[in-house]
Design a protein around this motif. Structure first.
Motif, short mmCIF file in Angstrom:
data_model
loop_
_atom_site.label_atom_id
_atom_site.label_comp_id
_atom_site.label_asym_id
_atom_site.label_seq_id
_atom_site.Cartn_x
_atom_site.Cartn_y
_atom_site.Cartn_z
N LYS A 1 4.83 -2.21 -14.49
CA LYS A 1 6.42 -2.97 -14.71
C LYS A 1 7.85 -1.70 -14.42
CE LYS A 1 5.20 -7.34 -16.40
NZ LYS A 1 5.01 -8.39 -17.73
N LYS A 2 8.58 -2.01 -14.50
CA LYS A 2 10.11 -1.78 -13.66
C LYS A 2 10.71 -1.64 -15.06
CE LYS A 2 11.71 -2.50 -9.30
NZ LYS A 2 12.67 -2.56 -8.68
N ARG A 3 11.19 -0.45 -15.24
CA ARG A 3 11.86 -0.29 -16.72
C ARG A 3 13.45 -1.20 -16.78
NH1 ARG A 3 12.16 3.72 -20.48
NH2 ARG A 3 13.71 3.84 -21.43
N ALA A 4 13.99 -1.96 -17.60
CA ALA A 4 15.58 -2.45 -17.31
C ALA A 4 15.88 -1.96 -17.77
CB ALA A 4 15.40 -3.55 -18.39
N SER B 1 0.53 -1.38 -0.50
CA SER B 1 0.17 0.61 0.01
C SER B 1 0.69 1.33 -0.37
CB SER B 1 -1.02 -0.19 1.22
OG SER B 1 -0.17 -0.09 2.01
N TYR B 2 2.19 1.03 -0.54
CA TYR B 2 2.73 2.63 0.33
C TYR B 2 3.55 2.56 -1.83
CZ TYR B 2 3.31 1.04 4.63
OH TYR B 2 2.81 0.88 5.78
N ASN B 3 3.72 4.20 -2.09
CA ASN B 3 4.02 4.14 -3.06
C ASN B 3 6.08 4.09 -3.66
OD1 ASN B 3 3.74 5.76 -5.50
ND2 ASN B 3 4.44 7.53 -5.39
N THR B 4 6.13 2.48 -3.87
CA THR B 4 7.45 2.39 -3.79
C THR B 4 7.79 2.48 -4.95
OG1 THR B 4 6.73 0.37 -3.17
CG2 THR B 4 7.52 1.63 -1.56
N LYS B 5 9.41 2.33 -5.82
CA LYS B 5 9.14 2.27 -7.19
C LYS B 5 9.16 0.82 -7.38
CE LYS B 5 14.17 1.59 -6.53
NZ LYS B 5 15.25 1.60 -6.78
N SER B 6 8.62 -0.15 -6.95
CA SER B 6 7.94 -1.71 -7.17
C SER B 6 6.34 -1.56 -6.95
CB SER B 6 8.58 -2.64 -6.45
OG SER B 6 7.99 -2.21 -5.09
N ASN B 7 5.94 -0.17 -6.57
CA ASN B 7 4.41 -0.22 -6.48
C ASN B 7 4.05 0.77 -7.11
OD1 ASN B 7 1.71 -1.37 -5.77
ND2 ASN B 7 1.90 -0.27 -3.76
N LYS B 8 5.01 1.21 -8.93
CA LYS B 8 3.89 2.75 -9.20
C LYS B 8 2.66 2.25 -10.00
CE LYS B 8 7.36 5.09 -8.33
NZ LYS B 8 7.17 5.91 -7.27
N VAL B 9 1.79 3.21 -10.25
CA VAL B 9 0.97 2.56 -11.39
C VAL B 9 0.45 3.74 -11.74
CG1 VAL B 9 -0.72 1.41 -9.12
CG2 VAL B 9 -0.20 3.30 -9.58
N ARG B 10 -0.51 3.27 -12.89
CA ARG B 10 -1.43 5.16 -14.11
C ARG B 10 -3.03 4.00 -13.79
NH1 ARG B 10 -1.72 3.95 -19.58
NH2 ARG B 10 -1.13 1.88 -19.82
N VAL B 11 -3.99 4.82 -14.15
CA VAL B 11 -5.06 5.00 -14.24
C VAL B 11 -5.02 4.44 -15.10
CG1 VAL B 11 -7.56 6.15 -13.67
CG2 VAL B 11 -5.78 6.22 -11.98
N ILE B 12 -6.27 3.60 -15.57
CA ILE B 12 -6.86 3.20 -17.19
C ILE B 12 -8.65 3.38 -16.85
CG2 ILE B 12 -4.43 1.53 -18.19
CD1 ILE B 12 -6.73 -0.47 -17.06
#
Length: 112
Positions: free
Chosen positions: A36-39, A12-23
């Motif tokens: 997903k994280k960029r490679a 539930s935290y805004n971390t690097k692994s928990n990024k979201v966008r609204v669809i």
């Protein structure tokens, strides 16, 4: 009024692994889509430059692609860039030449 959203995973935290966008779903509701994280690009072991011919993937995704896509058909193909490989080969050749020269000069000194 704005529709309220909540994360779809447990974190539930805004971390690097928990990024979201609204669809917007086909039903018309808004929902979070986890990104997903960029490679990072694979890099040369010596000069740290990007290796050409090898795709930029997350570490786990390299397990799913074939071996021919993970390297370049050359000595040190997936580890070193072409410039560093060339330097390594030339250096090894010159070291061997130096050993031969030393051996020849030692033999000449013994003859005298």
């Amino acid at each position: 009024m704005v529709q309220r959203l909540h994360y779809r995973r447990r974190l539930s935290y805004n971390t690097k692994s928990n990024k979201v966008r609204v669809i917007k779903t086909p039903g018309g509701s808004l929902r979070y889509l986890h990104i997903k994280k960029r490679a990072g690009a694979p890099k040369c072991g010596e000069c740290r430059q990007q290796l050409h011919g090898i795709p930029c993937l997350r570490p786990r995704e390299y397990a799913t692609i074939s071996k021919s896509k993970k390297n370049v058909t050359r000595a040190y193909g997936g580890n070193c860039c072409a410039r560093c490989t060339r330097q390594r080969i030339v250096r090894a050749f010159l070291v061997e030449e130096q050993k031969i020269v030393k051996k020849v000069s030692k033999a000449k000194a013994l003859k005298k």
